[in-house]
Every structure is written in C-alpha cells, then in structure tokens.
Design an enzyme around this catalytic site. Structure first.
Site, PDB file in Angstrom:
ATOM      1  N   ASN A 210      47.367  43.412  28.118  1.00 10.65           N
ATOM      2  CA  ASN A 210      47.807  44.157  29.295  1.00 10.65           C
ATOM      3  C   ASN A 210      47.717  45.656  29.005  1.00 10.65           C
ATOM      4  O   ASN A 210      47.282  46.067  27.932  1.00 10.65           O
ATOM      5  CB  ASN A 210      49.220  43.739  29.707  1.00 10.65           C
ATOM      6  CG  ASN A 210      50.226  43.926  28.591  1.00 10.65           C
ATOM      7  OD1 ASN A 210      50.447  45.035  28.118  1.00 10.65           O
ATOM      8  ND2 ASN A 210      50.835  42.825  28.150  1.00 10.65           N
ATOM      9  N   ASP A 279      52.752  36.518  29.485  1.00 16.29           N
ATOM     10  CA  ASP A 279      53.436  35.330  30.001  1.00 16.29           C
ATOM     11  C   ASP A 279      52.620  34.059  29.756  1.00 16.29           C
ATOM     12  O   ASP A 279      53.177  32.957  29.711  1.00 16.29           O
ATOM     13  CB  ASP A 279      53.680  35.474  31.508  1.00 16.29           C
ATOM     14  CG  ASP A 279      54.667  36.588  31.823  1.00 16.29           C
ATOM     15  OD1 ASP A 279      55.628  36.774  31.041  1.00 16.29           O
ATOM     16  OD2 ASP A 279      54.469  37.278  32.839  1.00 16.29           O
ATOM     17  N   LYS A 289      32.542  32.599  18.154  1.00 19.87           N
ATOM     18  CA  LYS A 289      32.344  33.337  19.393  1.00 19.87           C
ATOM     19  C   LYS A 289      31.766  32.435  20.473  1.00 19.87           C
ATOM     20  O   LYS A 289      30.790  31.713  20.243  1.00 19.87           O
ATOM     21  CB  LYS A 289      31.393  34.513  19.143  1.00 19.87           C
ATOM     22  CG  LYS A 289      31.071  35.311  20.400  1.00 19.87           C
ATOM     23  CD  LYS A 289      30.065  36.424  20.104  1.00 19.87           C
ATOM     24  CE  LYS A 289      29.661  37.133  21.393  1.00 19.87           C
ATOM     25  NZ  LYS A 289      28.649  38.184  21.132  1.00 19.87           N
ATOM     26  N   PHE A 323      63.590  45.144  30.110  1.00 20.77           N
ATOM     27  CA  PHE A 323      62.802  46.003  30.997  1.00 20.77           C
ATOM     28  C   PHE A 323      62.180  45.131  32.074  1.00 20.77           C
ATOM     29  O   PHE A 323      61.787  43.980  31.804  1.00 20.77           O
ATOM     30  CB  PHE A 323      61.712  46.743  30.225  1.00 20.77           C
ATOM     31  CG  PHE A 323      62.121  48.109  29.766  1.00 20.77           C
ATOM     32  CD1 PHE A 323      61.652  49.243  30.404  1.00 20.77           C
ATOM     33  CD2 PHE A 323      62.996  48.251  28.703  1.00 20.77           C
ATOM     34  CE1 PHE A 323      62.041  50.507  29.979  1.00 20.77           C
ATOM     35  CE2 PHE A 323      63.391  49.498  28.275  1.00 20.77           C
ATOM     36  CZ  PHE A 323      62.910  50.640  28.911  1.00 20.77           C
ATOM     37  N   LYS A 337      66.750  38.944  36.798  1.00 16.97           N
ATOM     38  CA  LYS A 337      66.539  38.862  35.350  1.00 16.97           C
ATOM     39  C   LYS A 337      67.831  39.100  34.591  1.00 16.97           C
ATOM     40  O   LYS A 337      68.086  38.461  33.562  1.00 16.97           O
ATOM     41  CB  LYS A 337      65.480  39.882  34.916  1.00 16.97           C
ATOM     42  CG  LYS A 337      64.060  39.507  35.320  1.00 16.97           C
ATOM     43  CD  LYS A 337      63.047  40.529  34.822  1.00 16.97           C
ATOM     44  CE  LYS A 337      61.628  40.123  35.220  1.00 16.97           C
ATOM     45  NZ  LYS A 337      60.625  41.116  34.770  1.00 16.97           N
ATOM     46  N   LYS A 341      68.836  35.839  32.383  1.00 19.05           N
ATOM     47  CA  LYS A 341      68.591  36.031  30.957  1.00 19.05           C
ATOM     48  C   LYS A 341      69.806  36.573  30.215  1.00 19.05           C
ATOM     49  O   LYS A 341      69.714  36.942  29.050  1.00 19.05           O
ATOM     50  CB  LYS A 341      67.375  36.943  30.764  1.00 19.05           C
ATOM     51  CG  LYS A 341      66.130  36.341  31.432  1.00 19.05           C
ATOM     52  CD  LYS A 341      64.862  37.135  31.186  1.00 19.05           C
ATOM     53  CE  LYS A 341      63.691  36.481  31.940  1.00 19.05           C
ATOM     54  NZ  LYS A 341      62.391  37.073  31.625  1.00 19.05           N
TER      55      LYS A 341
END
Length: 401
Positions: A210, A279, A289, A323, A337, A341
């Site tokens: 990301n 995720d 490869k 975050f 969240k 959590k």
C-alpha cells in the site's frame, strides 16, 4: 519551549568540523549558543567559523576578559542551561574526570552546575583503553551523560567505534533533554509503535502493498522517545532513518508484524498501531517468478490476522491506540473500531483530503476516545500531529491504566 542556552565546548579532533555543523543546526532550532574552544580545536577550525555560525563571541583564553565587569568562564558557566562537549577527546575526558582546570574549556566546565553531555570522538583503541573507560565511568558517576560514538571508518584509517555522533543525532539528544523536562509523566514508559506498510509476497519479484510511507508512525516513535519513553518501533519496509533513541524491529509481512507485536505487547505500557497492515495476502505464493501467459490471471486472496483486534482481546492495563485511515464515514468507522477492538483511543484521518493522506509530510486527525470524547488536530506537520496525539494519550495514564 522557551529559548534555551547551549554552551558548546569544542576540543581538538578532526570531528571539529561536525561541531561547526552542529552549531548551525542548534541556531536554526532557535537555541542560544556560545562556543568555547581548546587550543587544539583551533588547529582544525578557526574561532571565526564558530563566531559566524553562533553569532556570538567565541571563548578561547581564560585570561582574555572581554567584559571587565565579569569573569568570562564563570559568566558563561552560569549562563548555560546545558553544556555539550563535542567532540570530546580522551584528553578532555581525562582532565574532567580528575578535576584539572588548565584552560578556558576545563575552567568553564568545573565552574558550571548545568547538566553536561559528552560526545566522545577518538581512535577505536583509545576509546577501548582502560584509562579512558575508567574516566568515562567516573564522569557518569558525577552525573554526566554520554552520547555514544558511532562505528565505522575513522579518520586514522581504522574501522571501529569512535566516530563522534552525527550533528543530527546530537541535536536530537539536546531536544530530547529539554522536552523530557516538560513531560515527566513519560519517563520510563514502555511504548510500542507500529509503522509503515507490509508487503505480501506473490513470487520472488512481486508483492502486494500500500501507499504508507511510515512517516506518521516514525514521528510518533520519535516524539515518545523525546519525552523519555522506552520506545520499540516495529516497522514495515520504508525509506526512513530510525529515530534517535528508538529500538527498531524491521518486518516485511503482516504475519511478521503480528508476531512482533504479539511478542512485545505484554511488556508495553502504551501501544500505538500506526502501521497500514495488509488486510489480505495471496493464498498461494510462488518460489519461481510467474511468467506471462496469454489472457488474464486470478490470484486468490486470504485474510491476514487482525493485529489490533488481537491485541485488544489480550490487553490488561495497556493503553491501546489505533489509526483509522478512511475515505468515507470517518467518524462512524472510527468509533466502530474503538468498540470492536477495545481501543482507548483512535486517530482517524481522511486519505482523500488534501494534505492528510499517505506519503505526505502533513496530517489532519480527529481523535476519538472510548468514552465518547473527541479532539480535533488541525492540519499540521506529522511531527506536530504526533505531539498532539501523545498529549491526548497522557490523561489516560491516570484513568486506570
């Protein structure tokens, strides 16, 4: 922080050139700087250099009194909020350990009651000599702090420990000294921070990742260390230098980050999970490869472990901070969240709002507490945002954690 006075004592070694760079950085950081030079230091760099950089008189001779109303070495010793000896040779360390005062540097040092930091710089064998080690232990017993030299190529041609710490590191040490005075509640707190992206391997040349740069997490780790906390930073692959005073644990995948966070969670007082963890990961990876073939391909993905949720289930007295990087329904998603959590606090930001997304140097946060409170952090640098976040965490110290 009020403007502070730094007395920089420069002694004779090739690292004097670093002391000149340090003087410039201290001035840019808004410190007042006065420089005292030994006669051997003046063999490498002239006082004029330090005068130009510090914008102040440079002191070189005990018997030169520019102001007849004052005794110079007493006056500047009383003036200092902090004394920094950089570079500190084996000679000055030995003199100071035995109370010898035979020049401007040593007389000033013995007259000062300010905290003293010493940045040694010498040949690796000199640094390892029993007499030098004994002298350093003596000075530590006096309450002096040492900034450990770096390892690497030395001017004499040797490889080893003895290079004076870089000006950037010395500036960080000075900043940390004064910041800690303003935040005593953080002294000794064990802080665990995660930062950066993870990389989920497809084959030896490809991976999913990301846009996280790690800048926010690194800023948090640096700010916590500056306040006197013992900081462990678990970092995915980034192009950032480790913050001064922080223990770095590099990882690559979500699984590696999970294992590292799980291993260190039990000993932490505060956990701040700023990493952007994948995720999903490829269900199957290839040892060779993958070659191009006609048509499209499909890669089956599987869920990675939810690190924050796992830590939330395990937490006892830890302060757990997450975050939430969101593109829509920011408050709703963030508060969900917090509840799901078992977080004490979450820092939410919009990844689509200008100045507040990944990779930039600024951020805008909204902090949501488990009890419903919320605090806005307007758009600012990530370093300043990190300070705001730590300020928001501090009241939780007295709320049952």
């Amino acid at each position: 922080m009020a403007k502070k006075n730094i007395l920089l004592c420069v002694t004779g070694g090739i690292a004097v050139f670093k002391a000149a760079a340090l003087t410039s950085k201290l001035i840019q950081e808004n410190y007042n700087v006065k420089v005292v030079m030994s006669s051997s230091a003046r063999e490498f760099v002239t006082p004029l250099t330090f005068q130009a950089l510090s914008r102040d008189h440079v002191y070189v001779d005990t018997f030169t009194e520019p102001n007849p109303a004052k005794i110079a070495h007493i006056d500047i010793a009383d003036w200092a909020d902090l004394v920094l000896i950089a570079p500190a040779t084996a000679n000055i360390i030995g003199k100071l350990a035995h109370g010898i005062a035979d020049d401007m540097v040593t007389t000033t040092l013995l007259a000062s009651t300010a905290p003293v930091m010493i940045a040694p710089a010498m040949n690796v064998h000199m640094y390892d000599h029993p007499a030098v080690k004994k002298n350093m232990e003596t000075l530590k017993g006096f309450g002096y702090d040492f900034v450990e030299p770096d390892e690497g190529y030395l001017a004499c041609g040797y490889e080893g420990k003895g290079r004076m710490a870089e000006p950037e590191d010395l500036l960080a040490v000075v900043n940390h000294h004064f910041i800690r005075q303003s935040h005593p509640n953080w002294h000794g707190k064990r802080v665990l921070v995660t930062a950066g992206p993870t990389q989920e391997v497809i084959d030896p040349v490809r991976f999913f990742s990301n846009r996280s740069s790690g800048k926010m997490g690194y800023a948090i780790a640096e700010a916590a260390a500056a306040r006197g906390a013992e900081v462990t930073l678990i970092s995915g692959p980034v192009s950032l230098d480790p913050p001064h005073g922080v223990r770095l644990l590099p990882v690559t995948s979500a699984e590696e980050m999970y294992n590292a966070a799980d291993a260190h969670f039990g000993s932490a007082d505060i956990v701040i999970k700023a990493a952007a963890v994948a995720d999903y990961r490829p269900k199957d990876t290839h040892s060779q490869k993958m070659k191009k073939t006609p048509g499209d391909i499909q890669i089956e993905m599987e869920r990675t472990k939810d690190i924050l949720k796992s830590l939330g289930r395990k937490k006892t007295k830890q302060i757990l901070v997450g975050f939430a990087a969101e593109s829509e329904n920011i408050e709703e998603n963030a508060r969900n969240k917090v509840e799901s959590k078992r977080l004490d606090l979450i820092a939410a930001n919009s990844i689509v709002k200008e100045g507040s997304g990944f990779q930039g140097d600024t951020n805008e946060l909204m902090l949501y507490y488990a009890d419903g409170r919320k605090i806005p952090v307007p758009l600012t640098t990530k370093h300043e945002a990190a300070g705001h976040l730590l300020n928001a965490i501090e009241p939780l110290f007295s709320e049952g954690h």
